[in-house]
Design an enzyme around this catalytic site. Structure first.
Site, PDB file in Angstrom:
ATOM      1  N   LYS A 229       0.866  -1.186   0.000  1.00 55.85           N
ATOM      2  CA  LYS A 229       0.000   0.000   0.000  1.00 55.85           C
ATOM      3  C   LYS A 229       0.900   1.233   0.000  1.00 55.85           C
ATOM      4  O   LYS A 229       1.651   1.454   0.951  1.00 55.85           O
ATOM      5  CB  LYS A 229      -0.909  -0.011   1.248  1.00 55.85           C
ATOM      6  N   ASP A 234      -2.603  10.149   3.276  1.00 56.53           N
ATOM      7  CA  ASP A 234      -3.988   9.744   3.508  1.00 56.53           C
ATOM      8  C   ASP A 234      -4.680  10.797   4.364  1.00 56.53           C
ATOM      9  O   ASP A 234      -4.585  10.771   5.597  1.00 56.53           O
ATOM     10  CB  ASP A 234      -4.020   8.366   4.193  1.00 56.53           C
ATOM     11  N   LYS A 241     -10.101  12.933   7.915  1.00 57.34           N
ATOM     12  CA  LYS A 241      -9.583  12.571   9.231  1.00 57.34           C
ATOM     13  C   LYS A 241      -9.573  13.802  10.129  1.00 57.34           C
ATOM     14  O   LYS A 241      -9.278  14.908   9.648  1.00 57.34           O
ATOM     15  CB  LYS A 241      -8.135  12.087   9.099  1.00 57.34           C
ATOM     16  N   ASP A 252       1.589   6.490   5.463  1.00 53.41           N
ATOM     17  CA  ASP A 252       0.659   5.510   4.876  1.00 53.41           C
ATOM     18  C   ASP A 252       1.239   4.858   3.610  1.00 53.41           C
ATOM     19  O   ASP A 252       0.620   3.987   3.020  1.00 53.41           O
ATOM     20  CB  ASP A 252      -0.686   6.194   4.573  1.00 53.41           C
ATOM     21  N   GLU A 313      -9.441   3.601   2.324  1.00 52.31           N
ATOM     22  CA  GLU A 313      -9.009   3.685   0.924  1.00 52.31           C
ATOM     23  C   GLU A 313      -7.948   2.655   0.574  1.00 52.31           C
ATOM     24  O   GLU A 313      -7.836   2.240  -0.566  1.00 52.31           O
ATOM     25  CB  GLU A 313      -8.507   5.103   0.629  1.00 52.31           C
ATOM     26  N   ARG A 315      -7.633  -0.456   1.246  1.00 54.82           N
ATOM     27  CA  ARG A 315      -8.169  -1.734   0.764  1.00 54.82           C
ATOM     28  C   ARG A 315      -8.665  -1.609  -0.675  1.00 54.82           C
ATOM     29  O   ARG A 315      -8.663  -2.589  -1.414  1.00 54.82           O
ATOM     30  CB  ARG A 315      -9.265  -2.239   1.726  1.00 54.82           C
TER      31      ARG A 315
END
Ligand code: BES
Ligand code: ZN
Ligand code: ZN
Length: 468
Positions: A229, A234, A241, A252, A313, A315
């Site tokens: 990933k 993010d 967030k 991330d 996101e 996944r």
């Protein structure tokens, strides 16, 4: 810092002594006066005797890494230029502890202390430099160099490290290590039905990139696929967030960076396997063009995904990358993915430990064992049929968040499992590194910032993959 192997003791500015099991054997009087008990991470410098003593309560490889990293930090606080240490059966741990403990990230500091650190010479004394020992030394050096490279990539600010830069870094790593390298852009993603991954990056001014590195050998003994990933930032997207949770989200991309680091070590060690490293490099931002909660996305394998939270996101990106991997690579023996996937994993097992998931308990336990041997902390988190039901969607094939807040690491893992083809169900494991990837309060040989989690674990696992 330069580490040298020697067989005869030489005169250095200072000598490092690791005291095992609190058994102080020399300089007892002065150490007693200093109240030195040789407990873990206790470290004293005796300037007149030119000695650094460090405690290590257990003769365990990871305790040795921690002890020597304390000693090297002590050395760095002085102007001494050289140090020696005697090694007995713990060379790998000594080298890794020195290199990992010595790491600092000062790219953004006006005053850097890297130059001073570069001058330091460390001499590790062994009884005999055999071929095996030399090999161990080189392997430990390659691994720790790679971990430090990963740390630096992850630590780099999101405005200086976005998908295009990640692709550039991958290209450079490929060139240096003679890896095959393919970089795909958003056009490729849309032409190939990778709409889940594409949607996540849509609101960013930085275009998403799909990175594919390959280590090829003649008559490979196994075919291994690593997927990472690579969210270079993010923000959470429209499911934004809260500010406190957004800081550190440059990390991330840790799974993707780890995959790049692992690929470089695999090539340096010239392992007899075909290994693919696939990274989805994407930035999750907000804007008029952003994907939304309520959107339904179609992944590469045709699965329709109801988006109920744009912050889940990773996944979505991984779903398409896993599809891509399985479409492009046939007869896979093992497929591992690395991701800072869920806060729930951190809540569940703590900041220090990765979560290993999958359908095949034998495989997940092998990964856990490799982690233990490598010095990383990881534990298995088992799937079950009840949690599986919570990611059902009323309007699409699957939902990107579960209907329950409990077991979030596992439900995220089960979401990924949906995209694993039948023939690969027993060959896949997912490693959630959300906890250990980024360190906010230093521990062990990890300073503040990125840890390079996943690299050592993966190398140990891949090295031994043929042993059964
Ligand atoms: N990147 C985060 C997970 C994360 C959290 C990594 C903390 C490192 C530290 C991921 O994309 C995310 O936001 N996950 C959500 C999922 C939720 C919306 C189901 C989470 O964990 O809160
Ligand atoms: Zn997120
Ligand atoms: Zn994320």
């Amino acid at each position: 810092m330069k580490i040298n192997l020697i067989t005869k003791s030489i005169q250095t500015d200072v000598e490092i002594i690791i005291v095992l099991n609190k058994k102080i054997k020399s300089d007892k009087k002065i150490l007693k006066e200093l109240n030195f008990k040789a407990t873990d991470e206790e470290c004293v410098l005796l300037p007149e005797l030119r000695k650094i003593y460090v405690g290590c309560e257990e003769n365990h490889h990871d305790s040795i890494r921690i002890a020597i990293s304390c000693a090297i930090r002590k050395l760095n606080s002085t102007t001494y230029k050289s140090a020696s240490i005697i090694s007995n059966d713990n060379l790998k741990a000594l080298v890794e502890g020195l290199e990992l403990g010595n790491y600092t990230f000062d790219n953004y500091k006006s005053k850097k202390d890297t130059e001073k650190k570069k001058e330091k010479e460390i001499y590790i004394q062994v009884s005999k430099i055999t071929k095996k020992l030399q090999g161990e030394f080189e392997e430990a050096s390659h691994i720790s160099e790679s971990v430090n490279m990963v740390r630096t990539m992850v630590n780099t600010a999101p405005d200086d490290f976005y998908p295009e830069i990640m692709a550039m870094e991958a290209t450079m790593i490929a060139q240096e290590n003679k890896l095959e390298c393919k970089i795909y852009d958003e056009d490729y993603l849309s032409k190939n039905g990778m709409n889940a991954m594409n949607a996540v990056g849509r609101a960013s001014r930085h275009k998403s990139k799909l990175i594919h590195l390959t280590h090829k050998v003649k008559n490979p003994k196994k075919k291994i696929v690593l997927v990472g990933k690579g969210l270079t930032y993010d923000s959470g997207g429209l499911s934004l967030k809260p500010s406190d949770f957004m800081t550190t989200m440059k990390s991330d991309k840790s799974g993707g960076c780890a995959v790049l680091g692992i690929m470089s070590v695999i090539s340096k060690l010239d392992l007899p396997f075909e290994v693919h490293g696939i990274v989805g490099a994407v930035e999750n931002m907000i804007g008029g063009d952003a994907f939304k909660p309520d959107d339904v996305l179609t992944a590469k394998d045709g699965t329709t995904i109801e988006v109920r939270n744009t912050d889940a996101e990773g996944r979505l990106v991984l779903a398409d990358c896993l599809c891509y991997a399985q479409d492009e690579i046939k007869d896979i023996d093992c497929i591992l993915d690395f991701a800072t996937l869920t806060g729930a994993c951190v809540v569940g097992v703590g900041h220090y430990t990765s979560g290993i998931m999958g359908n095949n308990m034998l495989l997940t336990h092998k990964v856990a064992k490799a982690a233990m041997i490598s010095g990383e902390l990881a534990t298995t988190l088992p799937f079950n049929r009840y949690l599986k039901k919570t990611i059902k969607s009323k309007i699409a094939d699957i939902c990107n968040i579960a209907s329950t807040r409990y077991g979030g690491a596992i439900t995220a893992g089960m979401f990924l499992e949906h995209f694993i083809k039948e023939e690969n169900k027993q060959k896949w494991a997912h490693i959630d590194i959300a906890g250990p990837a980024f360190i906010e309060e230093e521990w062990g040989y990890n300073p503040y910032g990125a840890s390079g989690a996943g690299v050592r674990l993966a190398i140990e696992f891949i090295k031994k993959i043929n042993n059964d």
